[in-house]
Design an enzyme around this catalytic site. Structure first.
Site, PDB file in Angstrom:
ATOM      1  N   THR A  28      -5.071  -8.313  -9.678  1.00 30.30           N
ATOM      2  CA  THR A  28      -5.369  -7.010  -9.343  1.00 30.30           C
ATOM      3  C   THR A  28      -5.710  -6.161 -10.530  1.00 30.30           C
ATOM      4  O   THR A  28      -4.451  -6.333 -11.481  1.00 30.30           O
ATOM      5  CB  THR A  28      -4.336  -6.269  -8.661  1.00 30.30           C
ATOM      6  OG1 THR A  28      -4.289  -6.947  -7.048  1.00 30.30           O
ATOM      7  CG2 THR A  28      -4.362  -4.771  -8.230  1.00 30.30           C
ATOM      8  N   HIS A 184      -4.231 -13.890   1.881  1.00 30.87           N
ATOM      9  CA  HIS A 184      -3.208 -13.304   1.233  1.00 30.87           C
ATOM     10  C   HIS A 184      -2.018 -13.287   2.085  1.00 30.87           C
ATOM     11  O   HIS A 184      -1.663 -12.410   2.606  1.00 30.87           O
ATOM     12  CB  HIS A 184      -3.477 -11.885   0.363  1.00 30.87           C
ATOM     13  CG  HIS A 184      -2.588 -11.977  -0.811  1.00 30.87           C
ATOM     14  ND1 HIS A 184      -1.352 -12.701  -0.891  1.00 30.87           N
ATOM     15  CD2 HIS A 184      -2.559 -10.888  -1.725  1.00 30.87           C
ATOM     16  CE1 HIS A 184      -0.654 -12.203  -1.847  1.00 30.87           C
ATOM     17  NE2 HIS A 184      -1.276 -11.226  -2.516  1.00 30.87           N
ATOM     18  N   ASN A 187       3.521 -12.629  -1.521  1.00 31.56           N
ATOM     19  CA  ASN A 187       4.030 -11.540  -2.071  1.00 31.56           C
ATOM     20  C   ASN A 187       4.406 -10.182  -1.308  1.00 31.56           C
ATOM     21  O   ASN A 187       4.056  -9.059  -1.920  1.00 31.56           O
ATOM     22  CB  ASN A 187       2.803 -11.048  -3.254  1.00 31.56           C
ATOM     23  CG  ASN A 187       2.733 -12.196  -4.176  1.00 31.56           C
ATOM     24  OD1 ASN A 187       3.582 -12.997  -4.288  1.00 31.56           O
ATOM     25  ND2 ASN A 187       1.653 -12.218  -4.895  1.00 31.56           N
ATOM     26  N   TYR A 189       3.061  -8.923   1.172  1.00 32.09           N
ATOM     27  CA  TYR A 189       2.194  -8.242   2.200  1.00 32.09           C
ATOM     28  C   TYR A 189       2.509  -8.282   3.441  1.00 32.09           C
ATOM     29  O   TYR A 189       3.021  -8.837   4.061  1.00 32.09           O
ATOM     30  CB  TYR A 189       0.724  -8.113   1.405  1.00 32.09           C
ATOM     31  CG  TYR A 189       0.923  -7.764  -0.048  1.00 32.09           C
ATOM     32  CD1 TYR A 189       0.876  -6.358  -0.336  1.00 32.09           C
ATOM     33  CD2 TYR A 189       0.704  -8.691  -1.244  1.00 32.09           C
ATOM     34  CE1 TYR A 189       1.053  -6.018  -1.556  1.00 32.09           C
ATOM     35  CE2 TYR A 189       0.608  -8.156  -2.417  1.00 32.09           C
ATOM     36  CZ  TYR A 189       0.797  -6.901  -2.589  1.00 32.09           C
ATOM     37  OH  TYR A 189       0.839  -6.053  -3.864  1.00 32.09           O
ATOM     38  N   ASN A 244       7.766  -7.042  -3.855  1.00 37.34           N
ATOM     39  CA  ASN A 244       7.537  -5.928  -2.779  1.00 37.34           C
ATOM     40  C   ASN A 244       8.517  -6.029  -1.801  1.00 37.34           C
ATOM     41  O   ASN A 244       8.447  -6.022  -0.651  1.00 37.34           O
ATOM     42  CB  ASN A 244       6.130  -6.145  -2.400  1.00 37.34           C
ATOM     43  CG  ASN A 244       5.109  -5.816  -3.377  1.00 37.34           C
ATOM     44  OD1 ASN A 244       5.067  -4.806  -4.049  1.00 37.34           O
ATOM     45  ND2 ASN A 244       3.930  -6.541  -3.263  1.00 37.34           N
TER      46      ASN A 244
HETATM   47  C1  8OZ Z   1       0.069  -6.678  -9.159  1.00 36.33           C
HETATM   48  C2  8OZ Z   1      -0.158  -5.293  -8.832  1.00 36.33           C
HETATM   49  C3  8OZ Z   1      -0.929  -4.869  -7.691  1.00 36.33           C
HETATM   50  C4  8OZ Z   1      -1.224  -5.829  -6.634  1.00 36.33           C
HETATM   51  C5  8OZ Z   1      -0.115  -9.342  -5.767  1.00 36.33           C
HETATM   52  C6  8OZ Z   1      -2.017  -8.174  -4.927  1.00 36.33           C
HETATM   53  O1  8OZ Z   1       1.282  -9.357  -6.227  1.00 36.33           O
HETATM   54  C7  8OZ Z   1      -0.980  -8.236  -5.771  1.00 36.33           C
HETATM   55  C8  8OZ Z   1      -0.654  -7.209  -6.621  1.00 36.33           C
HETATM   56  C9  8OZ Z   1      -0.169  -7.605  -8.070  1.00 36.33           C
HETATM   57  O2  8OZ Z   1      -0.426 -10.142  -4.715  1.00 36.33           O
END
Ligand code: 8OZ
Length: 375
Positions: A28, A184, A187, A189, A244
């Protein structure tokens, strides 16, 4: 296991012929204002696309499948015709260098902010639990890390629409000239929020048992594979990452189930982040260290034939060790930001530029297009 395999050998990966085992990981960069790709991004990817000096395969930065799936300032999307058209300059640039590129399909779920959501609404999630994490917003043109907003729990009746958004995004990615997609599912999400017990407290068919928590992932993967074919589809998983605010009590049985479910889909590749994303490789969640070799073996035993792609903190010796132990592809993240010709540098054993953190997220060409190549 072939002890002679090197990073610089070709491999067929689903429908894609890769000239090397070196993959540019999704990164990103927050340089896509209006959620559109642009000429600077085309230059950035082109710099890394030549398969003899750069990557055998590029995975794009995470790209939102819908406005609701967006959670950071100036990240790109792939839900509109204008976005499809904007990405063509990127795929054309990569293909002009003889490279291959897949698009990473992203729904952030709860990792978002009301200011980025349609109508200023709350972000969506499996359960109404706020992630203890930050997102990147732009304040007066400057990237600022801000708390994520409180999400609302998705109603089960909304899930087919989100699955359809993934399917539509995959179709759009192919229309934009990509060689395939990576879903994806890592992480912390949306898909990972469904998978992992810390973020999924649902009591319907999408929560509780491992089978139920993996249902959304399976529906998404079946839809994407039905749309563009398994041989153009990959997936990214991160079994123990705390990124996250992701957590699970028992990651080994969860991801054993997930990998068995993925095996029959005929995927091009499975991309596994080992440990804490961008951090310690030996990060532990649950009662024991995660056994990645067992995950790989379970996939093969279940008939999975996709390329096994490893990621997180790899350098040349560690990459060679992974290949000797049966990995097929190695993804490099930050080293590819700082070294557009990372392939050539790995081949001659360095030297390597170091990454500048201040220019990672947002900004202009500095720290984006100006990292030097050898000679
Ligand atoms: C860093 C900053 C923002 C998003 C991920 C899409 O960790 C990201 C991401 C990484 O998969």
């Amino acid at each position: 296991m072939d002890p002679m395999t090197s990073l610089f050998e070709p491999r067929q990966v689903g429908a894609m012929h890769l000239a090397s085992r070196i993959v540019m990981a999704p990164l990103t960069r927050n340089r896509a204002p209006g959620s559109l790709a642009n000429a600077r991004m085309a230059t950035y990817y082109r710099q890394r696309a030549n398969p003899t000096t750069g990557a055998g395969l590029i995975i794009t930065e995470a790209t939102a499948i819908s406005h609701q799936g967006q959670g950071y300032a100036d990240v790109p999307g792939i839900w509109s015709e204008a976005q499809v058209a904007s990405w063509k300059q990127v795929t054309d640039a990569v293909h002009a260098e003889g490279g291959k590129i897949v698009m990473q399909l992203w729904h952030v779920g709860r990792v978002s902010h009301t200011s980025l959501q349609p109508g200023g609404a709350a972000p969506v999630a499996p359960s109404a639990i706020t992630a203890k994490t930050k997102t990147v917003l732009l304040v007066d043109g400057q990237a600022k890390f801000m708390d994520t907003s409180a999400p609302r729990a998705l109603d089960a009746s909304e899930l087919p629409g989100i699955v359809q958004d993934y399917r539509h995004a995959a179709r759009n990615a192919m229309a934009a000239g990509f060689d395939g997609v990576e879903v994806h599912a890592a992480n912390g999400y949306l898909i990972d929020q469904f998978l992992r017990s810390g973020s999924n407290h649902r009591s319907d068919a999408y929560g509780g048992s491992i089978d139920n928590r993996a249902r959304f992932l399976q529906e998404v993967m079946q839809a994407v594979v039905a749309e563009i074919g398994g041989d153009r589809t990959g997936i990214r998983l991160s079994p123990v990452t705390p990124a996250n605010d992701a957590s699970d009590d028992a990651p080994q049985p969860l991801f054993t189930h997930v990998i068995k479910a993925l095996a029959p889909l005929g995927l091009a590749f499975v991309h596994v982040i080992e440990g804490s994303t961008g951090g310690p490789r030996d990060h532990q969640q649950g009662p024991a260290p995660f056994d990645y070799a067992a995950l790989h073996q379970t996939y093969r035993a279940a008939g999975g034939q996709g390329a096994w792609m490893v990621n997180n903190g790899y350098d040349l010796p560690l990459a060679n060790q992974a290949l000797a132990e049966g990995a097929d592809l190695v993804a490099f993240g930050r080293p590819f930001i700082a070294n557009p010709d990372l392939g050539a540098r790995l081949q001659q054993g360095g030297p390597f530029n170091t990454v500048e953190r201040a220019t990672l997220y947002g900004g202009g060409e500095a720290g984006y297009l100006d990292y030097p190549t050898l000679g």
